[in-house]
Scaffold this motif. Structure first.
Motif, PDB file in Angstrom:
ATOM      1  N   UNK A  71       0.838  -1.178   0.000  1.00 23.64           N
ATOM      2  CA  UNK A  71       0.000   0.000   0.000  1.00 23.64           C
ATOM      3  C   UNK A  71       0.886   1.246   0.000  1.00 23.64           C
ATOM      4  N   UNK A  72       0.566   2.191  -0.867  1.00 19.83           N
ATOM      5  CA  UNK A  72       1.351   3.409  -1.023  1.00 19.83           C
ATOM      6  C   UNK A  72       1.014   4.391   0.108  1.00 19.83           C
ATOM      7  N   UNK A  73       2.039   4.906   0.790  1.00 17.63           N
ATOM      8  CA  UNK A  73       1.768   5.899   1.830  1.00 17.63           C
ATOM      9  C   UNK A  73       1.048   7.125   1.263  1.00 17.63           C
ATOM     10  N   UNK A  74       0.102   7.643   1.992  1.00 11.47           N
ATOM     11  CA  UNK A  74      -0.703   8.770   1.511  1.00 11.47           C
ATOM     12  C   UNK A  74       0.129  10.021   1.276  1.00 11.47           C
ATOM     13  N   UNK A  75       1.271  10.134   1.941  1.00 14.52           N
ATOM     14  CA  UNK A  75       2.059  11.362   1.773  1.00 14.52           C
ATOM     15  C   UNK A  75       2.905  11.366   0.509  1.00 14.52           C
ATOM     16  N   UNK A  76       2.988  10.247  -0.206  1.00  9.66           N
ATOM     17  CA  UNK A  76       3.738  10.223  -1.450  1.00  9.66           C
ATOM     18  C   UNK A  76       2.979  10.972  -2.524  1.00  9.66           C
ATOM     19  N   UNK A  77       3.715  11.700  -3.345  1.00  8.72           N
ATOM     20  CA  UNK A  77       3.115  12.342  -4.506  1.00  8.72           C
ATOM     21  C   UNK A  77       4.156  12.458  -5.613  1.00  8.72           C
ATOM     22  N   UNK A  78       3.671  12.584  -6.818  1.00 14.54           N
ATOM     23  CA  UNK A  78       4.528  12.756  -7.991  1.00 14.54           C
ATOM     24  C   UNK A  78       4.556  14.227  -8.360  1.00 14.54           C
ATOM     25  N   UNK A  79       5.763  14.701  -8.602  1.00 14.27           N
ATOM     26  CA  UNK A  79       5.934  16.047  -9.150  1.00 14.27           C
ATOM     27  C   UNK A  79       6.876  15.927 -10.341  1.00 14.27           C
ATOM     28  N   UNK A  80       6.627  16.678 -11.405  1.00 11.78           N
ATOM     29  CA  UNK A  80       7.548  16.614 -12.551  1.00 11.78           C
ATOM     30  C   UNK A  80       8.882  17.263 -12.209  1.00 11.78           C
ATOM     31  N   UNK A  81       9.946  16.731 -12.769  1.00 11.49           N
ATOM     32  CA  UNK A  81      11.253  17.360 -12.627  1.00 11.49           C
ATOM     33  C   UNK A  81      11.200  18.725 -13.301  1.00 11.49           C
ATOM     34  N   UNK A  82      11.589  19.743 -12.575  1.00 12.13           N
ATOM     35  CA  UNK A  82      11.546  21.119 -13.080  1.00 12.13           C
ATOM     36  C   UNK A  82      12.487  21.955 -12.224  1.00 12.13           C
ATOM     37  N   UNK A  83      12.583  23.228 -12.552  1.00 11.14           N
ATOM     38  CA  UNK A  83      13.407  24.111 -11.721  1.00 11.14           C
ATOM     39  C   UNK A  83      12.837  24.195 -10.307  1.00 11.14           C
ATOM     40  N   UNK A  84      11.516  23.997 -10.156  1.00 11.58           N
ATOM     41  CA  UNK A  84      10.904  24.046  -8.829  1.00 11.58           C
ATOM     42  C   UNK A  84      11.243  22.814  -7.981  1.00 11.58           C
ATOM     43  N   UNK A  85      11.446  21.673  -8.624  1.00  8.86           N
ATOM     44  CA  UNK A  85      11.752  20.446  -7.878  1.00  8.86           C
ATOM     45  C   UNK A  85      13.240  20.096  -7.913  1.00  8.86           C
ATOM     46  N   UNK A  86      14.030  20.901  -8.613  1.00  6.63           N
ATOM     47  CA  UNK A  86      15.453  20.604  -8.787  1.00  6.63           C
ATOM     48  C   UNK A  86      16.185  20.423  -7.462  1.00  6.63           C
ATOM     49  N   UNK A  87      15.992  21.298  -6.503  1.00  8.37           N
ATOM     50  CA  UNK A  87      16.774  21.223  -5.259  1.00  8.37           C
ATOM     51  C   UNK A  87      16.565  19.886  -4.537  1.00  8.37           C
ATOM     52  N   UNK A  88      15.323  19.413  -4.455  1.00  7.70           N
ATOM     53  CA  UNK A  88      15.060  18.145  -3.782  1.00  7.70           C
ATOM     54  C   UNK A  88      15.624  16.970  -4.589  1.00  7.70           C
ATOM     55  N   UNK A  89      15.462  17.016  -5.893  1.00  8.75           N
ATOM     56  CA  UNK A  89      15.997  15.985  -6.784  1.00  8.75           C
ATOM     57  C   UNK A  89      17.529  15.947  -6.668  1.00  8.75           C
ATOM     58  N   UNK A  90      18.157  17.109  -6.731  1.00 10.08           N
ATOM     59  CA  UNK A  90      19.619  17.194  -6.630  1.00 10.08           C
ATOM     60  C   UNK A  90      20.108  16.707  -5.270  1.00 10.08           C
ATOM     61  N   UNK A  91      19.350  16.985  -4.210  1.00  7.43           N
ATOM     62  CA  UNK A  91      19.738  16.515  -2.867  1.00  7.43           C
ATOM     63  C   UNK A  91      19.732  14.990  -2.814  1.00  7.43           C
ATOM     64  N   UNK A  92      18.752  14.362  -3.470  1.00 10.77           N
ATOM     65  CA  UNK A  92      18.706  12.896  -3.510  1.00 10.77           C
ATOM     66  C   UNK A  92      19.908  12.342  -4.263  1.00 10.77           C
ATOM     67  N   UNK A  93      20.235  12.935  -5.395  1.00  7.87           N
ATOM     68  CA  UNK A  93      21.390  12.459  -6.158  1.00  7.87           C
ATOM     69  C   UNK A  93      22.680  12.668  -5.357  1.00  7.87           C
TER      70      UNK A  93
END
Length: 193
Positions: free
Chosen positions: A1-23
């Motif tokens: 079962x998928x946790x309710x707090x998960x969500x999908x966001x497209x990779x963009x300049x707005x999501x870059x910082x979180x994506x880059x932190x994961x990498x």
């Protein structure tokens, strides 16, 4: 079962910082690749962790890098990279793939990555579904993925950069043919939304 707090966001300049932190948490993934391997057919021996990071940032800023990024709150915990063959021309076993190709897909799923602290929780399928949903919003089309056959021995999930064939089968992809010794070509038509 998928946790309710998960969500999908497209990779963009707005999501870059979180994506880059994961990498960055994973040392640039795959030897400092920064999720750039599939973007170019040319291998530059002088590319570094920092130059790959700069390249990926520039591709995102230019709208030439797409991914469904899985978020848990404000933290990125995984992604599924997707794009057109022009955006992602480099695939493993490309010579064989090109020789046996029966069509050019509209989209490819080329790299799926999950934070080591969130593996074996369903993030992979959530990310793939997120990519398919974003593709549907963009007009849909023929989507190919290149998963690994089911491993015959224990393999670290960090090496399964495109998940496994059973994952794709559960998600409605059809097997097309083998690609290399351990990979496959699988395909699904995504309707526009």
């Amino acid at each position: 079962m998928v946790p309710m707090e998960w969500e999908i966001k497209p990779l963009s300049t707005e999501t870059w910082d979180a994506y880059a932190a994961l990498i960055a948490k994973h040392n640039g993934i795959f030897g400092g690749c920064w999720d750039t391997y599939f973007h170019s057919l040319e291998r530059d021996p002088d590319r570094t962790y920092d130059s790959n990071r700069e390249l990926k940032c520039r591709l995102v800023e230019d709208g030439r890098a797409h991914a469904a990024v899985v978020f848990s709150g404000d933290q990125a915990i995984g992604w599924c990279q997707y794009g057109s063959p022009e955006e992602l021309p480099n695939i493993h076993h490309r010579k064989q793939y090109d020789a046996e190709a029966d069509l050019v897909p509209d989209y490819r799923l080329t790299c799926i990555f999950v934070d080591r602290d969130h593996r074996r929780q369903g993030v992979t399928e959530f990310a793939i579904q997120g990519a398919l949903d974003l593709i549907a919003q963009a007009g849909g089309g023929v989507v190919e993925g290149y998963p690994h056959e089911r491993p015959t021995k224990k393999v670290s999930s960090s090496f399964l950069y495109n998940a496994t064939r059973p994952v794709y089968e559960r998600m409605g992809f059809e097997y097309v043919r083998p690609k290399g010794l351990k990979n496959t070509v699988m395909r699904k038509v995504v309707a526009p939304r």
